[in-house]
Each structure stands twice: as C-alpha cells, then as structure tokens.
Design a protein around this motif. Structure first.
Motif, PDB file in Angstrom:
ATOM      1  N   MET A  15       0.827  -1.219   0.000  1.00 45.00           N
ATOM      2  CA  MET A  15       0.000   0.000   0.000  1.00 45.00           C
ATOM      3  C   MET A  15       0.857   1.262   0.000  1.00 45.00           C
ATOM      4  N   ASN A  16       1.635   1.344  -1.014  1.00 45.27           N
ATOM      5  CA  ASN A  16       2.442   2.513  -1.290  1.00 45.27           C
ATOM      6  C   ASN A  16       1.517   3.705  -1.539  1.00 45.27           C
ATOM      7  N   SER A  17       1.976   4.892  -1.168  1.00 41.12           N
ATOM      8  CA  SER A  17       1.085   6.037  -1.348  1.00 41.12           C
ATOM      9  C   SER A  17       0.878   6.358  -2.826  1.00 41.12           C
ATOM     10  N   ARG A  18       1.748   5.810  -3.684  1.00 36.07           N
ATOM     11  CA  ARG A  18       1.538   5.999  -5.133  1.00 36.07           C
ATOM     12  C   ARG A  18       0.297   5.247  -5.619  1.00 36.07           C
ATOM     13  N   ASP A  19      -0.137   4.261  -4.821  1.00 33.72           N
ATOM     14  CA  ASP A  19      -1.293   3.467  -5.237  1.00 33.72           C
ATOM     15  C   ASP A  19      -2.610   4.080  -4.809  1.00 33.72           C
ATOM     16  N   LEU A  20      -2.539   5.153  -4.088  1.00 36.75           N
ATOM     17  CA  LEU A  20      -3.781   5.746  -3.587  1.00 36.75           C
ATOM     18  C   LEU A  20      -4.280   6.826  -4.541  1.00 36.75           C
ATOM     19  N   LEU A  21      -5.578   6.795  -4.749  1.00 37.76           N
ATOM     20  CA  LEU A  21      -6.167   7.702  -5.736  1.00 37.76           C
ATOM     21  C   LEU A  21      -6.888   8.859  -5.046  1.00 37.76           C
ATOM     22  N   PRO A  22      -6.788  10.040  -5.624  1.00 36.43           N
ATOM     23  CA  PRO A  22      -7.488  11.206  -5.071  1.00 36.43           C
ATOM     24  C   PRO A  22      -8.953  11.225  -5.494  1.00 36.43           C
ATOM     25  N   MET A  23      -9.689  12.045  -4.849  1.00 34.24           N
ATOM     26  CA  MET A  23     -11.121  12.202  -5.062  1.00 34.24           C
ATOM     27  C   MET A  23     -11.499  12.288  -6.538  1.00 34.24           C
ATOM     28  N   GLY A  24     -10.877  13.203  -7.251  1.00 32.03           N
ATOM     29  CA  GLY A  24     -11.260  13.461  -8.627  1.00 32.03           C
ATOM     30  C   GLY A  24     -11.195  12.224  -9.498  1.00 32.03           C
ATOM     31  N   GLU A  25     -10.182  11.445  -9.250  1.00 32.43           N
ATOM     32  CA  GLU A  25     -10.011  10.262 -10.084  1.00 32.43           C
ATOM     33  C   GLU A  25     -11.058   9.199  -9.758  1.00 32.43           C
ATOM     34  N   ILE A  26     -11.293   9.019  -8.471  1.00 33.72           N
ATOM     35  CA  ILE A  26     -12.324   8.073  -8.058  1.00 33.72           C
ATOM     36  C   ILE A  26     -13.670   8.508  -8.620  1.00 33.72           C
ATOM     37  N   SER A  27     -13.892   9.778  -8.540  1.00 34.83           N
ATOM     38  CA  SER A  27     -15.159  10.322  -9.013  1.00 34.83           C
ATOM     39  C   SER A  27     -15.363  10.072 -10.504  1.00 34.83           C
ATOM     40  N   SER A  28     -14.362  10.447 -11.291  1.00 30.50           N
ATOM     41  CA  SER A  28     -14.562  10.306 -12.736  1.00 30.50           C
ATOM     42  C   SER A  28     -14.548   8.842 -13.169  1.00 30.50           C
ATOM     43  N   ARG A  29     -13.731   8.027 -12.488  1.00 29.62           N
ATOM     44  CA  ARG A  29     -13.676   6.611 -12.892  1.00 29.62           C
ATOM     45  C   ARG A  29     -14.919   5.848 -12.466  1.00 29.62           C
ATOM     46  N   SER A  30     -15.492   6.241 -11.353  1.00 26.46           N
ATOM     47  CA  SER A  30     -16.669   5.503 -10.878  1.00 26.46           C
ATOM     48  C   SER A  30     -17.956   6.091 -11.451  1.00 26.46           C
ATOM     49  N   GLY A  31     -17.880   7.345 -11.844  1.00 25.35           N
ATOM     50  CA  GLY A  31     -19.088   7.987 -12.344  1.00 25.35           C
ATOM     51  C   GLY A  31     -19.925   8.621 -11.252  1.00 25.35           C
ATOM     52  N   PHE A  32     -19.496   8.507 -10.007  1.00 22.02           N
ATOM     53  CA  PHE A  32     -20.226   9.150  -8.924  1.00 22.02           C
ATOM     54  C   PHE A  32     -19.694  10.557  -8.691  1.00 22.02           C
ATOM     55  N   ALA A  33     -20.576  11.469  -8.302  1.00 19.28           N
ATOM     56  CA  ALA A  33     -20.145  12.801  -7.910  1.00 19.28           C
ATOM     57  C   ALA A  33     -19.338  12.715  -6.628  1.00 19.28           C
ATOM     58  N   ALA A  34     -18.422  13.646  -6.458  1.00 17.61           N
ATOM     59  CA  ALA A  34     -17.619  13.677  -5.240  1.00 17.61           C
ATOM     60  C   ALA A  34     -18.514  13.711  -4.005  1.00 17.61           C
ATOM     61  N   SER A  35     -19.574  14.467  -4.098  1.00 22.98           N
ATOM     62  CA  SER A  35     -20.469  14.578  -2.942  1.00 22.98           C
ATOM     63  C   SER A  35     -21.074  13.220  -2.593  1.00 22.98           C
ATOM     64  N   ALA A  36     -21.392  12.444  -3.604  1.00 27.49           N
ATOM     65  CA  ALA A  36     -21.951  11.117  -3.370  1.00 27.49           C
ATOM     66  C   ALA A  36     -20.919  10.216  -2.711  1.00 27.49           C
ATOM     67  N   ILE A  37     -19.687  10.331  -3.168  1.00 29.74           N
ATOM     68  CA  ILE A  37     -18.631   9.500  -2.605  1.00 29.74           C
ATOM     69  C   ILE A  37     -18.375   9.857  -1.151  1.00 29.74           C
ATOM     70  N   ARG A  38     -18.381  11.137  -0.860  1.00 34.35           N
ATOM     71  CA  ARG A  38     -18.245  11.562   0.544  1.00 34.35           C
ATOM     72  C   ARG A  38     -19.402  11.032   1.367  1.00 34.35           C
ATOM     73  N   TYR A  39     -20.571  11.096   0.778  1.00 38.14           N
ATOM     74  CA  TYR A  39     -21.763  10.584   1.463  1.00 38.14           C
ATOM     75  C   TYR A  39     -21.624   9.089   1.751  1.00 38.14           C
ATOM     76  N   TYR A  40     -21.183   8.339   0.787  1.00 36.14           N
ATOM     77  CA  TYR A  40     -21.010   6.900   0.987  1.00 36.14           C
ATOM     78  C   TYR A  40     -19.977   6.623   2.071  1.00 36.14           C
ATOM     79  N   GLU A  41     -18.961   7.444   2.114  1.00 37.83           N
ATOM     80  CA  GLU A  41     -17.968   7.262   3.161  1.00 37.83           C
ATOM     81  C   GLU A  41     -18.586   7.546   4.526  1.00 37.83           C
ATOM     82  N   ALA A  42     -19.334   8.642   4.586  1.00 38.73           N
ATOM     83  CA  ALA A  42     -19.992   9.005   5.852  1.00 38.73           C
ATOM     84  C   ALA A  42     -20.938   7.897   6.299  1.00 38.73           C
ATOM     85  N   GLU A  43     -21.533   7.220   5.344  1.00 34.30           N
ATOM     86  CA  GLU A  43     -22.470   6.144   5.650  1.00 34.30           C
ATOM     87  C   GLU A  43     -21.774   4.807   5.894  1.00 34.30           C
ATOM     88  N   GLY A  44     -20.484   4.816   5.760  1.00 35.27           N
ATOM     89  CA  GLY A  44     -19.741   3.595   6.051  1.00 35.27           C
ATOM     90  C   GLY A  44     -19.720   2.565   4.944  1.00 35.27           C
TER      91      GLY A  44
END
Lengths: 160, 160
Positions: free
Chosen positions: B1-30
């Motif tokens: 789990m090198n820090s190079r393997d970790l993805l920032p918000m924007g990338e997760i958002s565009s690759r998954s198709g979810f809005a950043a707000s949705a992703i934050r929400y999912y995190e908040a919801e566990g």
DNA sequence: CCTTGAACTCAAGTTCACTTCAACTTGAAC
DNA sequence: GTTCAAGTTGAAGTGAACTTGAGTTCAAGG
C-alpha cells in the motif's frame, strides 16, 4: 345539486380510503374540488369519489400528482371518463407498465450474465459499468428508467 | 500500500461515475473507507472502485443504502466478493427483481381487465378499489410492493 | 512565491406526497 | 344549551439519497 347530495369529509375519506389530509392535499393541488358549508367545511359532490378512484389507480401505475392532474385536465369539461377516455388512458398506462417491466427484465438479464462471469468489473461488466451502455444518468441508478427509481416513505398504517 | 497506489477524489469520481459529494456521502455512511493525505484530503485504495461498482449495481436493483451496507458487511473481512459470494448475492437480487416484475404484471393484468369494463367503479373495480383485495396499505399505492413505490428526485446532470 | 483548480467541512436545501401538530371552529345530537 | 366528534387552518415534519453553498485549505505547476 341539492345540498343533501353533498358529502362531508369523513364520508369521502372512509369511502375512498384516503386520509382526510390526503384529500385536502389533492384539493390544494387542484385534482379535486369542493363546495363549502355555511361554516366553511368542505362538502363534496359524489363524483369526487370517482375522481379519487382514478387518482388511486393512476398512483398505482406510478404517475406523479402532476401527471395525474394533467390527465384529469385532459378529460373535457372535467367529466367522469367515458369508455373511450378510459380506453385511451389505460393504453397509455399499459405502455408505462410495459416499459417498467422491460427495464427490470433488462436489469435481470445483466444480472444473469454476471452470475456466469462473477466479475463486477468496472472495465468489462456492463451491469455496473458507469461509462458504458448505461451511460450518463443520475448517481446510483443507471439502468432503470426514471419511473422506476427509488420509492419514498408512505407511512405504514397506524391501525393494526 | 504505497502512497503511489492511492487515488485522489477526482479520479475516483470520474472513474466511478459518482459525484464527489456522493462519494463523501457513501464514506460518511460507512459504505467505503478512505485514507487521508497529510493535509487532510481523501486518498482511496483502488479496491474502492470495485466497491463503488458494487454499490451502483445494488442501487440499480433498488437496494437502499442500508441494505447495501448490510450486504457489504456480510462479505467477510471486507474483501472483494468472490465468485461464491457473488453467486449468492445475485440470487438474492434476482429474486427481488422477479418480485418487482411480478407485481407490475399483476397491475397490468388488473388494467387489462378494466379496459374491458371501463368501470373504474369504487364498488366493483378491483383495480382502484381501496377496500378490496388490494386492501389496507398506504394512501396512493395499493398494489405495488414497497420496493416499487415512487421515486425520488436525483438531479439530472448539469453537464450536457 | 503565486496562482489555480481540486478538495475540504458543515449546515442547509431539494423532491415528492403526504402526515402531524396546535389551536381553534362547526354542527348534529341530546 | 351543552357537548363533543368531526372539521378547519397554516406551518412544520418525514424519509431517502444525495446536492448545494459558503467559506477555507491543499497541492502541483510555473
């Protein structure tokens, strides 16, 4: 339209099965109309029961209040639907149901495919792929038509 | 789990198709978890993309956030679903879809009957009758199962 | 160092179809 | 005339699943 023919809230409510609050809401939304007693209480014409039946049926099919209002407005002169009206309308509703069924079946088809592959891959699995054939829609639900998106509460009966 | 393997918000958002707000929400919801950069920004493991794919698929089937959380929790050790897991889960989902399809078909059957009679009568028409076989439920929707009740907004995309 | 875009937090807003509440009035029966 | 169920209003609340906004900070390039 003798005043003896007008029904009070309680009766409309129990005969239609809608809560008084719902009936008031429908009136506020312009789906039904009411006369008023001297003291300001609602007095409904009998025909309102038919309208309410129509509203319930439409709601079962999944129409929004707005759509129901439009459909009611399209009945000339606010009349009770004739056989011809009803035929036209139910054709419309049937198509809607068919679309919903088809959407679910597509979804199920995708699921069946995925059982085989066990993938759930972002790259290759159409079932969960956001950027593929189920492209740019809302957040969660991509393959479903708008009419099949998530429900809203509708409080369970307090009796029982 | 090198820090190079970790993805920032924007990338997760565009690759998954979810809005950043949705992703934050999912995190908040566990539903998903995230590491943090030195400055406090989210850094996601790659596996989160798979989880998000799973979330989208489940959401397509009509599961609530709560149900999705439960289903994810049931995967031992938070692992990516194995073929066996996926087989079990998709069987569950398939049944759900089948139920929904069946409910719509019942509804359509009722509608077809009503085309014949043109009645929409409170007394005799099962399709809109509140007190009959489609008895004591919520207000509007009587024949539909809970999973098929009305949708909620889901704002349309502002891009396009 | 500076800029700029991406990300952060937290609260509040959105939608729909109603329900609930508080405070008050009506109207039918006795 | 008294009683009390039934009716009235307007405002606020409900639930799910996010989004929006305001105000602030991070991080990468030049």
């Amino acid at each position: 339209m003798n005043s003896r023919d007008l029904l009070p809230m309680g009766e409309i409510s129990s005969r239609s099965g809608f809560a008084a609050s719902a009936i008031r809401y429908y009136e506020a939304e312009g789906l039904i109309t009411a006369h008023r007693s001297a003291g300001g209480q609602r007095r409904f014409e009998r025909g309102v029961l038919r309208r309410l039946a129509f509203i319930r049926a439409a709601s079962n099919v999944g129409l929004t209040i707005e759509e129901i209002r439009d459909e009611l407005a399209r009945l000339p002169g606010n009349r009770t639907p004739t056989k011809a009206d009803w035929h036209r309308i139910s054709k419309h509703w049937r198509k809607r149901l068919d679309d919903q069924i088809a959407a679910l079946q597509r979804l199920k088809g995708g699921l069946d495919n995925c059982i085989g592959c066990g993938c759930l891959s972002l790259r290759s699995c159409a079932f969960s792929n956001a950027g593929d054939w189920a492209a740019e829609r809302g957040p969660g639900a991509q393959l479903l038509p708008d009419t099949l998106r998530r429900p809203h509460p509708v409080k369970r009966d307090s009796s029982s």
